[in-house]
Design a protein around this motif. Structure first.
Motif, PDB file in Angstrom:
ATOM      1  N   PRO A 121       0.805  -1.225   0.000  1.00 33.15           N
ATOM      2  CA  PRO A 121       0.000   0.000   0.000  1.00 33.15           C
ATOM      3  C   PRO A 121       0.835   1.271   0.000  1.00 33.15           C
ATOM      4  CG  PRO A 121      -0.865  -1.571   1.593  1.00 33.15           C
ATOM      5  CD  PRO A 121       0.439  -2.118   1.117  1.00 33.15           C
ATOM      6  N   VAL A 122       1.959   1.263   0.706  1.00 28.38           N
ATOM      7  CA  VAL A 122       2.795   2.462   0.794  1.00 28.38           C
ATOM      8  C   VAL A 122       3.373   2.817  -0.575  1.00 28.38           C
ATOM      9  CG1 VAL A 122       4.880   3.469   1.819  1.00 28.38           C
ATOM     10  CG2 VAL A 122       3.344   2.062   3.219  1.00 28.38           C
ATOM     11  N   VAL A 123       3.839   1.803  -1.291  1.00 30.78           N
ATOM     12  CA  VAL A 123       4.419   2.041  -2.622  1.00 30.78           C
ATOM     13  C   VAL A 123       3.349   2.529  -3.593  1.00 30.78           C
ATOM     14  CG1 VAL A 123       5.558   0.944  -4.589  1.00 30.78           C
ATOM     15  CG2 VAL A 123       6.257   0.364  -2.255  1.00 30.78           C
ATOM     16  N   HIS A 124       2.203   1.870  -3.593  1.00 30.11           N
ATOM     17  CA  HIS A 124       1.116   2.264  -4.491  1.00 30.11           C
ATOM     18  C   HIS A 124       0.662   3.689  -4.204  1.00 30.11           C
ATOM     19  CE1 HIS A 124      -2.597   1.748  -6.905  1.00 30.11           C
ATOM     20  NE2 HIS A 124      -3.164   2.485  -5.950  1.00 30.11           N
ATOM     21  N   ASP A 125       0.432   4.018  -2.926  1.00 27.78           N
ATOM     22  CA  ASP A 125      -0.054   5.344  -2.568  1.00 27.78           C
ATOM     23  C   ASP A 125       0.960   6.422  -2.925  1.00 27.78           C
ATOM     24  OD1 ASP A 125      -2.217   4.010  -1.602  1.00 27.78           O
ATOM     25  OD2 ASP A 125      -1.908   4.516   0.504  1.00 27.78           O
ATOM     26  N   SER A 126       2.235   6.119  -2.756  1.00 24.37           N
ATOM     27  CA  SER A 126       3.272   7.074  -3.118  1.00 24.37           C
ATOM     28  C   SER A 126       3.275   7.325  -4.618  1.00 24.37           C
ATOM     29  CB  SER A 126       4.643   6.552  -2.668  1.00 24.37           C
ATOM     30  OG  SER A 126       5.680   7.403  -3.115  1.00 24.37           O
ATOM     31  N   PHE A 127       3.098   6.252  -5.401  1.00 24.83           N
ATOM     32  CA  PHE A 127       3.089   6.361  -6.850  1.00 24.83           C
ATOM     33  C   PHE A 127       1.870   7.133  -7.329  1.00 24.83           C
ATOM     34  CE2 PHE A 127       2.491   4.118 -11.087  1.00 24.83           C
ATOM     35  CZ  PHE A 127       3.493   4.835 -11.719  1.00 24.83           C
ATOM     36  N   ARG A 128       0.739   6.917  -6.671  1.00 21.49           N
ATOM     37  CA  ARG A 128      -0.511   7.573  -7.068  1.00 21.49           C
ATOM     38  C   ARG A 128      -0.689   8.949  -6.417  1.00 21.49           C
ATOM     39  NH1 ARG A 128      -2.889   5.446 -11.640  1.00 21.49           N
ATOM     40  NH2 ARG A 128      -1.872   3.428 -11.864  1.00 21.49           N
ATOM     41  N   GLY A 129       0.192   9.301  -5.491  1.00 21.45           N
ATOM     42  CA  GLY A 129       0.163  10.637  -4.909  1.00 21.45           C
ATOM     43  C   GLY A 129      -0.990  10.895  -3.970  1.00 21.45           C
ATOM     44  N   SER A 130      -1.621   9.830  -3.433  1.00 18.20           N
ATOM     45  CA  SER A 130      -2.784  10.016  -2.567  1.00 18.20           C
ATOM     46  C   SER A 130      -2.833   8.924  -1.498  1.00 18.20           C
ATOM     47  CB  SER A 130      -4.083   9.982  -3.380  1.00 18.20           C
ATOM     48  OG  SER A 130      -4.112  11.030  -4.322  1.00 18.20           O
ATOM     49  N   PRO A 131      -2.704   9.282  -0.219  1.00 15.83           N
ATOM     50  CA  PRO A 131      -2.815   8.282   0.853  1.00 15.83           C
ATOM     51  C   PRO A 131      -4.179   7.606   0.821  1.00 15.83           C
ATOM     52  CG  PRO A 131      -1.932  10.373   1.684  1.00 15.83           C
ATOM     53  CD  PRO A 131      -2.410  10.636   0.288  1.00 15.83           C
ATOM     54  N   GLY A 132      -4.179   6.310   1.051  1.00 19.35           N
ATOM     55  CA  GLY A 132      -5.427   5.557   1.079  1.00 19.35           C
ATOM     56  C   GLY A 132      -5.891   5.042  -0.267  1.00 19.35           C
ATOM     57  N   ALA A 133      -5.167   5.380  -1.338  1.00 19.02           N
ATOM     58  CA  ALA A 133      -5.593   4.964  -2.682  1.00 19.02           C
ATOM     59  C   ALA A 133      -5.611   3.443  -2.815  1.00 19.02           C
ATOM     60  CB  ALA A 133      -4.676   5.585  -3.735  1.00 19.02           C
ATOM     61  N   TRP A 134      -4.607   2.770  -2.241  1.00 17.62           N
ATOM     62  CA  TRP A 134      -4.517   1.312  -2.349  1.00 17.62           C
ATOM     63  C   TRP A 134      -5.690   0.645  -1.642  1.00 17.62           C
ATOM     64  CZ3 TRP A 134      -4.107  -3.056   0.685  1.00 17.62           C
ATOM     65  CH2 TRP A 134      -3.586  -4.210   0.087  1.00 17.62           C
ATOM     66  N   ASN A 135      -5.961   1.045  -0.416  1.00 13.26           N
ATOM     67  CA  ASN A 135      -7.057   0.439   0.332  1.00 13.26           C
ATOM     68  C   ASN A 135      -8.390   0.631  -0.376  1.00 13.26           C
ATOM     69  OD1 ASN A 135      -5.895  -0.812   2.624  1.00 13.26           O
ATOM     70  ND2 ASN A 135      -5.534   1.188   3.557  1.00 13.26           N
ATOM     71  N   ARG A 136      -8.616   1.813  -0.914  1.00 14.95           N
ATOM     72  CA  ARG A 136      -9.875   2.078  -1.606  1.00 14.95           C
ATOM     73  C   ARG A 136      -9.993   1.207  -2.859  1.00 14.95           C
ATOM     74  NH1 ARG A 136     -11.551   8.429  -1.224  1.00 14.95           N
ATOM     75  NH2 ARG A 136     -10.908   8.808   0.927  1.00 14.95           N
ATOM     76  N   ALA A 137      -8.888   1.056  -3.594  1.00 18.37           N
ATOM     77  CA  ALA A 137      -8.916   0.241  -4.811  1.00 18.37           C
ATOM     78  C   ALA A 137      -9.165  -1.223  -4.476  1.00 18.37           C
ATOM     79  CB  ALA A 137      -7.610   0.401  -5.585  1.00 18.37           C
ATOM     80  N   VAL A 138      -8.467  -1.745  -3.472  1.00 18.37           N
ATOM     81  CA  VAL A 138      -8.616  -3.155  -3.098  1.00 18.37           C
ATOM     82  C   VAL A 138     -10.029  -3.426  -2.581  1.00 18.37           C
ATOM     83  CG1 VAL A 138      -7.851  -4.926  -1.472  1.00 18.37           C
ATOM     84  CG2 VAL A 138      -6.169  -3.550  -2.706  1.00 18.37           C
ATOM     85  N   ASN A 139     -10.569  -2.515  -1.777  1.00 15.36           N
ATOM     86  CA  ASN A 139     -11.940  -2.688  -1.290  1.00 15.36           C
ATOM     87  C   ASN A 139     -12.941  -2.676  -2.448  1.00 15.36           C
ATOM     88  OD1 ASN A 139     -11.178  -2.894   1.385  1.00 15.36           O
ATOM     89  ND2 ASN A 139     -11.396  -0.698   1.775  1.00 15.36           N
ATOM     90  N   ALA A 140     -12.696  -1.813  -3.433  1.00 12.90           N
ATOM     91  CA  ALA A 140     -13.581  -1.751  -4.601  1.00 12.90           C
ATOM     92  C   ALA A 140     -13.503  -3.039  -5.407  1.00 12.90           C
ATOM     93  CB  ALA A 140     -13.216  -0.551  -5.474  1.00 12.90           C
ATOM     94  N   ILE A 141     -12.295  -3.585  -5.562  1.00 10.55           N
ATOM     95  CA  ILE A 141     -12.128  -4.852  -6.276  1.00 10.55           C
ATOM     96  C   ILE A 141     -12.891  -5.962  -5.555  1.00 10.55           C
ATOM     97  CG2 ILE A 141     -10.455  -6.669  -6.851  1.00 10.55           C
ATOM     98  CD1 ILE A 141      -8.422  -4.419  -7.389  1.00 10.55           C
ATOM     99  N   ARG A 142     -12.709  -6.010  -4.254  1.00  5.64           N
ATOM    100  CA  ARG A 142     -13.373  -7.059  -3.461  1.00  5.64           C
ATOM    101  C   ARG A 142     -14.902  -6.961  -3.609  1.00  5.64           C
ATOM    102  NH1 ARG A 142     -10.831  -6.033   0.865  1.00  5.64           N
ATOM    103  NH2 ARG A 142      -9.217  -7.623   0.705  1.00  5.64           N
ATOM    104  N   SER A 143     -15.420  -5.738  -3.598  1.00  2.00           N
ATOM    105  CA  SER A 143     -16.873  -5.553  -3.717  1.00  2.00           C
ATOM    106  C   SER A 143     -17.371  -5.952  -5.099  1.00  2.00           C
ATOM    107  CB  SER A 143     -17.231  -4.096  -3.430  1.00  2.00           C
ATOM    108  OG  SER A 143     -16.941  -3.746  -2.093  1.00  2.00           O
ATOM    109  N   CYS A 144     -16.636  -5.565  -6.137  1.00  2.00           N
ATOM    110  CA  CYS A 144     -17.052  -5.912  -7.504  1.00  2.00           C
ATOM    111  C   CYS A 144     -17.043  -7.417  -7.718  1.00  2.00           C
ATOM    112  CB  CYS A 144     -16.138  -5.228  -8.525  1.00  2.00           C
ATOM    113  SG  CYS A 144     -16.472  -3.473  -8.779  1.00  2.00           S
ATOM    114  N   VAL A 145     -15.991  -8.083  -7.258  1.00  2.00           N
ATOM    115  CA  VAL A 145     -15.924  -9.542  -7.389  1.00  2.00           C
ATOM    116  C   VAL A 145     -17.092 -10.181  -6.653  1.00  2.00           C
ATOM    117  CG1 VAL A 145     -14.598 -11.601  -6.783  1.00  2.00           C
ATOM    118  CG2 VAL A 145     -13.429  -9.612  -7.750  1.00  2.00           C
ATOM    119  N   GLY A 146     -17.393  -9.674  -5.471  1.00  2.00           N
ATOM    120  CA  GLY A 146     -18.490 -10.217  -4.693  1.00  2.00           C
ATOM    121  C   GLY A 146     -19.841 -10.043  -5.358  1.00  2.00           C
ATOM    122  N   GLU A 147     -19.987  -8.986  -6.166  1.00  2.00           N
ATOM    123  CA  GLU A 147     -21.250  -8.719  -6.854  1.00  2.00           C
ATOM    124  C   GLU A 147     -21.293  -9.320  -8.261  1.00  2.00           C
ATOM    125  OE1 GLU A 147     -24.008  -7.420  -5.794  1.00  2.00           O
ATOM    126  OE2 GLU A 147     -23.294  -6.948  -3.788  1.00  2.00           O
ATOM    127  N   GLY A 148     -20.257 -10.057  -8.623  1.00  2.00           N
ATOM    128  CA  GLY A 148     -20.245 -10.703  -9.936  1.00  2.00           C
ATOM    129  C   GLY A 148     -19.891  -9.788 -11.085  1.00  2.00           C
TER     130      GLY A 148
END
Length: 356
Positions: A121-148
């Motif tokens: 998460p630290v590397v991803h957030d640093s690359f994307r310039g926004s703290p929390g970007a990794w967690n938000r992306a992973v949570n979104a992936i998990r939700s989409c997979v769960g909804e098919g």
């Protein structure tokens, strides 16, 4: 021989806005707080979807910037779905919540590509310039997979580290993701400021990817580095879903936020504007697209290469090296010298053609 008939348009990447909450240093559209001066209205977007449908049934990827910055994004998606088009989305996942997931399903968006550049998460957030970007992306992936909803992970690789790639794929598998695209940056937009001297090591990364994932049940394709087709041929590896290395202007194009059409998001060469010319006419008759489909017009090493029909070299890198300089990041231009700019040799490729 070059192609004489108009190929079928199969994929469209549509930059509906260049607004974005992130600050990625490699952003090809220089996305941020501002938008283009004359963005397409909702009604105009509906009209463009009608134009797209008139060409056949290409996949339409709603992108940006961050497409979720468009308040009418789900209206546009629903309209396209109603026409029978396959609607998809490319996003950081930064603005996703539970309501977003439900709106995705209601609008008919069948798949979403999320940007994940590191399993850390630290590397991803640093690359994307926004703290929390990794967690938000992973949570979104998990939700989409769960909804098919179909999910793809897009990984941009700056440092060619195969172990980092493996970690992202392993993480994706744990989340239930089976499709991956590996992006190699192209010097355009904000990425023009990057140092690409280390690009020579990408040849070894391609060999690793092809050997490591040739027989893996997941779908993994290098993108924006068409030489992977040559490397695969040299290794004796084929894959029925790979297609040609560079698809720009051949089966793929990009629509910009103001209706301009270019061969791909990384190639800022304008083929025309959909406010002036229907997409079907541009796709069939634009000089920009015609040049990219005629492999005999390729110049330099690419022109004499025995792999030019399956690779073609990256036309965006050629344009960045030899084409009209874009003074402001994210700007689009009309090419002045079609062959000298669009058909020039790929400056990244280290291969020396046997005919040379």
């Amino acid at each position: 021989m070059g192609q004489s008939t108009t190929p079928q348009l199969r994929i469209i990447s549509w930059n509906l806005t260049i607004r974005c909450p992130l600050k990625c240093p490699h952003c090809y559209s220089d996305a941020g707080t501002r938008d283009v001066s004359d963005p397409l209205s909702t009604t105009e977007a509906f009209g463009i979807l009608d134009q797209i449908k008139a060409t056949g049934n290409p996949v339409v990827i709603l992108s940006g910037g961050e497409p979720m910055m468009r308040e009418d994004i789900f209206e546009i998606a629903r309209y396209g779905t109603g026409l029978g088009l396959k609607m998809a989305m490319g996003t950081s996942g930064y603005l996703f919540d539970d309501k977003t997931i439900q709106n995705l399903k209601k609008s008919g968006i069948s798949s979403v590509a999320f940007s994940i550049d590191s399993a850390d998460p630290v590397v991803h957030d640093s690359f994307r310039g926004s703290p929390g970007a990794w967690n938000r992306a992973v949570n979104a992936i998990r939700s989409c997979v769960g909804e098919g909803i179909g999910v793809q992970i897009n990984m941009t690789i700056i440092e060619p580290d195969p172990l980092e790639l493996d970690r992202v794929v392993a993480m994706g598998k744990e989340l239930g993701v089976h499709t991956y695209q590996i992006f190699i940056p192209v010097p355009t937009g904000r990425s023009m400021q990057e140092n690409y001297e280390r690009y020579g090591t990408y040849e070894e990364l391609l060999k690793y990817i092809i050997r490591r994932y040739a027989d893996d049940p997941i779908s993994l394709r290098p993108t924006c580095i068409p030489q992977f087709r040559r490397v695969a041929e040299e290794l004796g590896v084929t894959h029925p879903r790979w297609g040609r290395g560079c698809l720009a202007g051949i089966t793929y194009c990009r629509i910009y936020a103001n209706g301009d059409v270019t061969p791909c998001p990384y190639l800022p060469a304008i083929a025309g504007n959909l406010r002036e010319t229907p997409l079907s006419e541009l796709w069939a008759g634009s000089e920009v697209f015609q040049a990219l489909r005629d492999y005999n017009r390729l110049q330099g090493k690419c022109g004499i290469c025995e792999y030019k029909t399956i690779c073609g070299g990256c036309r965006a890198r050629a344009f960045s090296e030899y084409g009209t300089m874009v003074q402001s990041c994210g700007s689009l231009v009309r090419p002045k010298d079609i062959e000298g700019e669009l058909c020039a040799e790929d400056p990244l490729c280290p291969y020396q053609p046997k005919r040379g």
